[in-house]
Design an enzyme around this catalytic site. Sequence first.
Site, PDB file in Angstrom:
ATOM      1  N   TRP A 196       0.829  -1.203   0.000  1.00 15.54           N
ATOM      2  CA  TRP A 196       0.000   0.000   0.000  1.00 15.54           C
ATOM      3  C   TRP A 196       0.864   1.253   0.000  1.00 15.54           C
ATOM      4  O   TRP A 196       0.518   2.259  -0.617  1.00 15.54           O
ATOM      5  CB  TRP A 196      -0.914   0.005   1.231  1.00 15.54           C
ATOM      6  CG  TRP A 196      -1.782   1.222   1.346  1.00 15.54           C
ATOM      7  CD1 TRP A 196      -3.038   1.399   0.828  1.00 15.54           C
ATOM      8  CD2 TRP A 196      -1.478   2.452   2.030  1.00 15.54           C
ATOM      9  NE1 TRP A 196      -3.518   2.653   1.143  1.00 15.54           N
ATOM     10  CE2 TRP A 196      -2.585   3.316   1.875  1.00 15.54           C
ATOM     11  CE3 TRP A 196      -0.370   2.898   2.752  1.00 15.54           C
ATOM     12  CZ2 TRP A 196      -2.613   4.594   2.430  1.00 15.54           C
ATOM     13  CZ3 TRP A 196      -0.399   4.177   3.293  1.00 15.54           C
ATOM     14  CH2 TRP A 196      -1.515   5.003   3.131  1.00 15.54           C
ATOM     15  N   HIS A 197       1.990   1.187   0.690  1.00 16.30           N
ATOM     16  CA  HIS A 197       2.841   2.369   0.815  1.00 16.30           C
ATOM     17  C   HIS A 197       3.581   2.710  -0.474  1.00 16.30           C
ATOM     18  O   HIS A 197       4.035   3.847  -0.624  1.00 16.30           O
ATOM     19  CB  HIS A 197       3.844   2.188   1.954  1.00 16.30           C
ATOM     20  CG  HIS A 197       3.262   2.445   3.312  1.00 16.30           C
ATOM     21  ND1 HIS A 197       2.555   1.496   4.021  1.00 16.30           N
ATOM     22  CD2 HIS A 197       3.265   3.561   4.084  1.00 16.30           C
ATOM     23  CE1 HIS A 197       2.170   2.019   5.169  1.00 16.30           C
ATOM     24  NE2 HIS A 197       2.565   3.257   5.233  1.00 16.30           N
ATOM     25  N   GLY A 198       3.712   1.762  -1.373  1.00 18.90           N
ATOM     26  CA  GLY A 198       4.380   2.113  -2.609  1.00 18.90           C
ATOM     27  C   GLY A 198       4.668   0.913  -3.494  1.00 18.90           C
ATOM     28  O   GLY A 198       4.784  -0.218  -3.017  1.00 18.90           O
ATOM     29  N   PHE A 224       2.286   8.374  -1.314  1.00 17.96           N
ATOM     30  CA  PHE A 224       1.507   7.169  -1.110  1.00 17.96           C
ATOM     31  C   PHE A 224       0.063   7.359  -1.530  1.00 17.96           C
ATOM     32  O   PHE A 224      -0.715   6.431  -1.465  1.00 17.96           O
ATOM     33  CB  PHE A 224       1.572   6.734   0.358  1.00 17.96           C
ATOM     34  CG  PHE A 224       2.987   6.680   0.866  1.00 17.96           C
ATOM     35  CD1 PHE A 224       3.970   6.031   0.147  1.00 17.96           C
ATOM     36  CD2 PHE A 224       3.340   7.327   2.041  1.00 17.96           C
ATOM     37  CE1 PHE A 224       5.271   5.994   0.597  1.00 17.96           C
ATOM     38  CE2 PHE A 224       4.651   7.276   2.498  1.00 17.96           C
ATOM     39  CZ  PHE A 224       5.613   6.625   1.778  1.00 17.96           C
TER      40      PHE A 224
END
Length: 468
Positions: free
Chosen positions: A319-321, A468
Amino acid sequence: MVFSSLIFLYLFLPVTLFIYFITPNRLRNVILILASLVFYAWGEPVYIFLMIFSTVFDYANGLLIDRFRSQKSIARAILVCSLIGNIAILGFFKYFGFLVENLNSLFNLHLEVTSLPLPIGISFYTFQTMSYIIDVYRDKVPVQKNIISFGTFVTMFPQLVAGPIIAYGDVAKQLTSRKITLSLFGEGTQLFISGLAKKVLLANNIGMLWSNIKATPAADLTVATSWIGIIAFTLQIYFDFSGYSDMARGLGKMLGFEFTKNFNYPYISTSVSEFWRRWHMSLGSWFREYVYIPLGGNRAGIVKQLRNLFVVWFLTGFWHGASWNFIIWGLYFGCFIALEKLFLYKWLQHLPRIVGHIYTLLIVVIGWVFFELDQLSTAMEFLGTMFNFSTHQIANDHSYYYLSTNLIVLLLAALLATPLPKKAISAFNNKYQIGGAIFMSMLYVIFLLLSTAYLVNETYNPFLYFRF
């Protein structure tokens, strides 16, 4: 547009608040949507249509699910279509390039992909709309039939681009009926200014130290410099993101909304599990509610529980990248949380609390290396320097310079990352109520003036979670 900018502070916000408060209650959601669209379009005018599409798409899906609620197979099909649509949009803009890059690497292909800029906040508002659809399907929340109210929920500028991730059920009533009192507005103002000071006066200054150290060639790093740098980043990301979250919650209060708390002094934790109950709490709640529990949570034995944990932590990292370093970072924490579930937490309970603090901080600081350095080889080389696995110097003149010129701000930031200052201020205010009120008012004015002065001469004002 970001909250920590002069345009937002002295043009957009005052104008928006003025129009909002002179507008009749029944039209305030319209004003809020229009203001939010201007806010978003300021930096990304093209992607405003993507956000509008997501809003209309899930508004319609919610109505369809409600209409066919008695026909479970149809309602389920609509839910699946909605989730696929949302994930496809998020996947295309955020992960498509990563997928093509890895396919090229694995199969020696030469597929080309046009690099598209990531729509700001897409990870946040997509998760919000998906949670709404899921909760409508579960019959946990009533369907929203007013598209203006639903649009307000999705586009609300205080938490649009960086959260916290708001569950629809938490603000459903506030979307149609909310009271704005002078006391609530004052609380919001204080929270916003304290968040601004966190971001501008602490995160930005500490961030400059990390930027300088990060840019240092690996061969020139010393053990001391590497530790100073990653400790600086550890504090920077906390004050950067928690400061922005405080500003978002403060703006919400000014407008009559109560948003969920996103941080609760994570660096005082005595276990990695506790750290993640205190860090980015809205994201953790989302994954627990919509991934971990539907997979079975901890109800189906230890093997499936560990499977569920690793699925959640893979997704948390991803999700963060769209990068392997984020996946490694997520699975890294998943491993320690799994170990704590199995036996490590029980061991920590029998040891002095200071051992738990040191263990947790060490694991978290090492984790930030994987998070921040996007190449695994670079991260491992940096860790090698930190623990002197190679022939690096312990310290040099640069190390002493970085420490001597930043020691005060680092110590101040470390202190403010604990609840001690808040407790001390609370005790002072309880004992000297009038004096405390005057003191705090002056303090917030000073914070605002200092933050403004810093922004006037702005040279370094990033926001880490915009990527993000």
